[in-house]
Design an enzyme around this catalytic site. Structure first.
Site, PDB file in Angstrom:
ATOM      1  N   ASP A 123     -91.446 -33.432 -23.786  1.00 44.37           N
ATOM      2  CA  ASP A 123     -91.236 -34.952 -23.398  1.00 44.37           C
ATOM      3  C   ASP A 123     -90.074 -35.576 -23.793  1.00 44.37           C
ATOM      4  O   ASP A 123     -90.113 -36.708 -24.025  1.00 44.37           O
ATOM      5  CB  ASP A 123     -92.318 -35.425 -24.494  1.00 44.37           C
ATOM      6  CG  ASP A 123     -91.983 -35.026 -26.164  1.00 44.37           C
ATOM      7  OD1 ASP A 123     -91.288 -34.229 -26.323  1.00 44.37           O
ATOM      8  OD2 ASP A 123     -92.655 -35.838 -26.982  1.00 44.37           O
ATOM      9  N   HIS A 155     -65.701 -24.328 -10.873  1.00 42.19           N
ATOM     10  CA  HIS A 155     -66.866 -25.175 -11.325  1.00 42.19           C
ATOM     11  C   HIS A 155     -67.066 -24.654 -12.746  1.00 42.19           C
ATOM     12  O   HIS A 155     -68.338 -24.591 -13.125  1.00 42.19           O
ATOM     13  CB  HIS A 155     -67.926 -25.601 -10.567  1.00 42.19           C
ATOM     14  CG  HIS A 155     -67.510 -26.243  -9.212  1.00 42.19           C
ATOM     15  ND1 HIS A 155     -68.561 -26.374  -8.301  1.00 42.19           N
ATOM     16  CD2 HIS A 155     -66.715 -26.959  -9.009  1.00 42.19           C
ATOM     17  CE1 HIS A 155     -67.904 -27.050  -7.235  1.00 42.19           C
ATOM     18  NE2 HIS A 155     -66.837 -27.400  -7.754  1.00 42.19           N
ATOM     19  N   ASP A 211     -60.610 -31.354 -15.472  1.00 43.77           N
ATOM     20  CA  ASP A 211     -61.211 -31.893 -14.390  1.00 43.77           C
ATOM     21  C   ASP A 211     -62.380 -32.663 -14.699  1.00 43.77           C
ATOM     22  O   ASP A 211     -63.291 -32.125 -15.155  1.00 43.77           O
ATOM     23  CB  ASP A 211     -61.645 -30.730 -13.187  1.00 43.77           C
ATOM     24  CG  ASP A 211     -62.077 -31.533 -11.882  1.00 43.77           C
ATOM     25  OD1 ASP A 211     -61.998 -32.995 -11.962  1.00 43.77           O
ATOM     26  OD2 ASP A 211     -62.069 -30.915 -10.822  1.00 43.77           O
ATOM     27  N   ASP A 229     -62.176 -39.525 -10.719  1.00 41.14           N
ATOM     28  CA  ASP A 229     -62.214 -37.960 -10.493  1.00 41.14           C
ATOM     29  C   ASP A 229     -60.710 -37.701 -10.388  1.00 41.14           C
ATOM     30  O   ASP A 229     -60.047 -37.761  -9.686  1.00 41.14           O
ATOM     31  CB  ASP A 229     -62.747 -37.546  -9.466  1.00 41.14           C
ATOM     32  CG  ASP A 229     -62.857 -36.301  -9.265  1.00 41.14           C
ATOM     33  OD1 ASP A 229     -62.556 -35.365 -10.020  1.00 41.14           O
ATOM     34  OD2 ASP A 229     -63.233 -35.617  -8.153  1.00 41.14           O
ATOM     35  N   HIS A 242     -60.609 -23.983  -1.607  1.00 43.10           N
ATOM     36  CA  HIS A 242     -61.506 -25.137  -1.272  1.00 43.10           C
ATOM     37  C   HIS A 242     -60.850 -26.212  -0.642  1.00 43.10           C
ATOM     38  O   HIS A 242     -59.510 -25.982   0.093  1.00 43.10           O
ATOM     39  CB  HIS A 242     -61.959 -25.894  -2.794  1.00 43.10           C
ATOM     40  CG  HIS A 242     -60.559 -26.143  -3.668  1.00 43.10           C
ATOM     41  ND1 HIS A 242     -59.909 -27.281  -3.526  1.00 43.10           N
ATOM     42  CD2 HIS A 242     -60.169 -25.617  -4.666  1.00 43.10           C
ATOM     43  CE1 HIS A 242     -58.871 -27.359  -4.444  1.00 43.10           C
ATOM     44  NE2 HIS A 242     -59.104 -26.246  -5.289  1.00 43.10           N
ATOM     45  N   HIS A 251     -62.024 -35.289  -1.256  1.00 42.38           N
ATOM     46  CA  HIS A 251     -63.277 -35.725  -0.807  1.00 42.38           C
ATOM     47  C   HIS A 251     -63.344 -37.221  -0.829  1.00 42.38           C
ATOM     48  O   HIS A 251     -62.381 -37.505  -1.609  1.00 42.38           O
ATOM     49  CB  HIS A 251     -64.498 -34.971  -1.682  1.00 42.38           C
ATOM     50  CG  HIS A 251     -64.081 -34.948  -3.181  1.00 42.38           C
ATOM     51  ND1 HIS A 251     -64.567 -36.175  -3.573  1.00 42.38           N
ATOM     52  CD2 HIS A 251     -63.897 -34.102  -3.847  1.00 42.38           C
ATOM     53  CE1 HIS A 251     -64.255 -35.976  -4.945  1.00 42.38           C
ATOM     54  NE2 HIS A 251     -63.761 -34.761  -4.910  1.00 42.38           N
ATOM     55  N   HIS A 262     -68.639 -36.909  -5.033  1.00 40.67           N
ATOM     56  CA  HIS A 262     -68.617 -36.455  -3.475  1.00 40.67           C
ATOM     57  C   HIS A 262     -69.285 -37.600  -2.925  1.00 40.67           C
ATOM     58  O   HIS A 262     -70.368 -37.412  -2.567  1.00 40.67           O
ATOM     59  CB  HIS A 262     -69.041 -35.117  -3.411  1.00 40.67           C
ATOM     60  CG  HIS A 262     -68.089 -33.821  -4.197  1.00 40.67           C
ATOM     61  ND1 HIS A 262     -68.759 -32.752  -4.257  1.00 40.67           N
ATOM     62  CD2 HIS A 262     -66.904 -34.130  -4.747  1.00 40.67           C
ATOM     63  CE1 HIS A 262     -67.604 -31.988  -4.702  1.00 40.67           C
ATOM     64  NE2 HIS A 262     -66.682 -32.913  -5.072  1.00 40.67           N
ATOM     65  N   GLU A 293     -56.286 -33.127  -3.966  1.00 38.82           N
ATOM     66  CA  GLU A 293     -56.626 -31.982  -5.007  1.00 38.82           C
ATOM     67  C   GLU A 293     -56.569 -30.599  -4.588  1.00 38.82           C
ATOM     68  O   GLU A 293     -57.156 -29.755  -4.703  1.00 38.82           O
ATOM     69  CB  GLU A 293     -57.957 -32.211  -5.850  1.00 38.82           C
ATOM     70  CG  GLU A 293     -59.187 -32.095  -4.777  1.00 38.82           C
ATOM     71  CD  GLU A 293     -60.600 -32.067  -5.418  1.00 38.82           C
ATOM     72  OE1 GLU A 293     -60.638 -30.987  -6.444  1.00 38.82           O
ATOM     73  OE2 GLU A 293     -61.408 -32.879  -5.022  1.00 38.82           O
ATOM     74  N   TYR A 326     -54.925 -20.568  -7.561  1.00 41.70           N
ATOM     75  CA  TYR A 326     -55.762 -19.634  -8.631  1.00 41.70           C
ATOM     76  C   TYR A 326     -55.434 -18.431  -8.579  1.00 41.70           C
ATOM     77  O   TYR A 326     -55.789 -17.670  -7.419  1.00 41.70           O
ATOM     78  CB  TYR A 326     -57.215 -19.845  -8.565  1.00 41.70           C
ATOM     79  CG  TYR A 326     -57.587 -21.483  -8.239  1.00 41.70           C
ATOM     80  CD1 TYR A 326     -57.938 -22.160  -9.278  1.00 41.70           C
ATOM     81  CD2 TYR A 326     -57.818 -21.900  -6.949  1.00 41.70           C
ATOM     82  CE1 TYR A 326     -58.182 -23.659  -9.076  1.00 41.70           C
ATOM     83  CE2 TYR A 326     -58.023 -23.386  -6.793  1.00 41.70           C
ATOM     84  CZ  TYR A 326     -58.263 -24.204  -8.032  1.00 41.70           C
ATOM     85  OH  TYR A 326     -58.446 -25.574  -7.787  1.00 41.70           O
ATOM     86  N   ARG A 370     -54.944 -27.251 -10.616  1.00 47.23           N
ATOM     87  CA  ARG A 370     -55.303 -28.149  -9.783  1.00 47.23           C
ATOM     88  C   ARG A 370     -54.809 -29.492 -10.112  1.00 47.23           C
ATOM     89  O   ARG A 370     -54.986 -29.605 -11.532  1.00 47.23           O
ATOM     90  CB  ARG A 370     -56.835 -28.085  -9.620  1.00 47.23           C
ATOM     91  CG  ARG A 370     -57.571 -28.913  -8.439  1.00 47.23           C
ATOM     92  CD  ARG A 370     -59.044 -28.706  -8.250  1.00 47.23           C
ATOM     93  NE  ARG A 370     -59.786 -28.880  -9.188  1.00 47.23           N
ATOM     94  CZ  ARG A 370     -60.454 -27.819  -9.933  1.00 47.23           C
ATOM     95  NH1 ARG A 370     -60.167 -26.711  -9.464  1.00 47.23           N
ATOM     96  NH2 ARG A 370     -61.173 -28.147 -11.047  1.00 47.23           N
ATOM     97  N   GLU A 418     -55.220 -33.457  -9.092  1.00 45.81           N
ATOM     98  CA  GLU A 418     -56.321 -34.263  -8.452  1.00 45.81           C
ATOM     99  C   GLU A 418     -55.821 -35.751  -8.714  1.00 45.81           C
ATOM    100  O   GLU A 418     -55.727 -36.150  -9.810  1.00 45.81           O
ATOM    101  CB  GLU A 418     -57.502 -33.976  -8.797  1.00 45.81           C
ATOM    102  CG  GLU A 418     -58.600 -34.806  -8.014  1.00 45.81           C
ATOM    103  CD  GLU A 418     -60.059 -34.469  -8.237  1.00 45.81           C
ATOM    104  OE1 GLU A 418     -61.118 -34.648  -7.259  1.00 45.81           O
ATOM    105  OE2 GLU A 418     -60.158 -33.791  -9.300  1.00 45.81           O
TER     106      GLU A 418
END
Length: 437
Positions: free
Chosen positions: A34, A238, A255, A266, A345, A349, A356, A379, A383, A401, A403
């Site tokens: 619940d 991610h 990130d 972002d 990648h 975006h 996104h 971004e 890697y 990265r 961004e």
């Protein structure tokens, strides 16, 4: 003017006569037994209403030139409100939300067919078509039964996304103000992450400081699950576990973004908690930053979206070639997509109410030109993990990265997330200046 009213006016201006739009806020979802997940209204609904309760439905009708806005929502219920929180209620909705009329969601089956009389075209999001089918099918059936009374039912279904998502892609002045705020709250969170990183013993400690700063500076929630990835974890795009110890002398990739009144920030920031880059870390970091800054400098109205990514690919590939991580001819390496071993990648975006965000990237199969009012992220990343056995181990487990959030303006662009140290020298100096605090 109330921002959602302005947004509705814009959408009305794009609707054909004798059309009706239906948008739902969404339902609460059970996490376990619940206990519910925290509720967030569907972005399209919030964009048009500024209302964030579950189990609500917006109807915008334009029939014989008359524009009317109707909302269905949960009625007041003292017992439910004692347990689950206050409800706006039907009586207060018209004035508070600046709509023409309001009904209980419990009366949807009774009132919706009547309110749709005269509508020839019905617009709903095809992204949620299976859910709308449950409402639309009996609705059309009920209206068709009244044909002998001269009642016509809608004959055309149209994807609302085509109109509304293109509208959302171009931000108005009020949205831009909110996005500036979301961006700067996000900056404060990343500065807090830097401040705690030197003494933190885990990724989670950094996440706590980061998100605490978001809330202290006015965010209502995080825009997405925060990534605080140390060392080899930064090579997982991610990664959200955020439960590993901070690795000595490794880079930390953060990130994360704050959400402010429905709009997302972002940012990705990569830095050494030790305050000092290694030679290899500095080389790869500087290469990623070079690509990012080159793309940002390109951004202005008329530039094709796809050209931004091509610039990134060429700069990163040339840099990897110079550093010895790739071997061969630059043009051939780019054509063969050799960079995907290290950069897999896109360069960015759209950004807005969704991290996104909505809106097409191509028009008639061609990359669309940038327009004033668009907001996008930039971004690039690199890697290098221990799976790259053909690369010297000195490069392994470096994930980077960088961004920022960028608004397209009439003369070029505005970096909404300005305020973080970005170059190797700036980051190392930042740690020197803050080491005593």
């Amino acid at each position: 003017m109330h921002a959602p009213v302005l947004n509705r006016q814009t959408l009305f201006s794009r609707l054909k006569d004798n059309s009706a739009v239906l948008v739902k806020s969404g339902e609460e979802l059970i996490r376990n037994r619940d206990v519910e997940f925290p509720f967030r209204a569907h972005s399209d609904f919030f964009y048009l209403t500024g209302f964030s309760e579950p189990d609500a439905l917006l109807l915008m009708s334009k029939i014989d030139g008359e524009e009317r806005t109707t909302i269905f929502l949960r009625p007041k219920n003292l017992e439910q409100e004692i347990w689950q929180g206050r409800r706006l209620g039907v009586e207060s909705a018209p004035a508070t939300l600046q709509v023409d009329q309001a009904y209980s969601i419990e009366e949807l089956d009774e009132w919706l067919p009547e309110l749709l009389i005269g509508s020839e075209q019905l617009l709903v999001s095809f992204s949620d078509f299976s859910e709308w089918a449950e409402i639309i099918a009996p609705l059309i059936e009920q209206l068709k039964k009244q044909v002998r009374k001269g009642v016509d039912s809608p004959t055309t279904l149209f994807d609302l996304d085509v109109l509304l998502h293109e509208q959302r892609l171009i931000k108005n002045h009020r949205e831009i103000e909110l996005m500036r705020k979301a961006a700067q709250i996000s900056v404060q969170g990343h500065l807090a992450a830097m401040a705690v990183a030197a003494s933190a013993n885990s990724e989670r400690t950094v996440q706590i400081a980061l998100e605490n700063a978001f809330y202290q500076h006015g965010a209502q929630r995080v825009a997405f699950n925060s990534i605080c990835a140390s060392g080899e974890n930064a090579c997982i795009l991610h990664y959200t576990e955020n439960n590993a110890p901070l690795q000595s002398n490794a880079l930390l990739l953060v990130d994360a973004g704050a959400e402010y009144h429905g709009y997302a920030g972002d940012i990705t920031h990569t830095f050494p908690p030790s305050g000092k880059f290694s030679t290899e870390q500095a080389a790869l970091y500087s290469l990623v930053l070079k690509a990012q800054q080159a793309v940002i400098q390109m951004i202005k109205p008329g530039v094709l979206y796809g050209d931004l990514h091509q610039t990134t690919l060429r700069i990163l590939t040339a840099g990897l070639l110079d550093l010895g991580l790739l071997k061969g001819d630059l043009t051939t390496l780019v054509a063969d997509k050799a960079y995907t071993e290290f950069f897999m990648h896109g360069t960015g975006h759209w950004l807005g109410m969704d991290v996104h965000d909505v809106g097409k990237y191509k028009i008639d199969g061609e990359w669309r030109p940038l327009e004033v009012g668009m907001v996008l992220t930039v971004e690039p990343g690199l890697y290098v993990s221990d799976r790259h056995q053909n690369v010297s181990a000195k490069w392994h487990n470096i994930g980077i990265r960088i961004e920022d959030d960028v608004l397209v303006t009439e003369k070029g662009c505005e970096v909404l997330t300005a305020g973080l140290p970005r170059t190797v020298a700036e980051i190392e100096q930042w740690f020197v200046e803050h080491s005593h605090k």
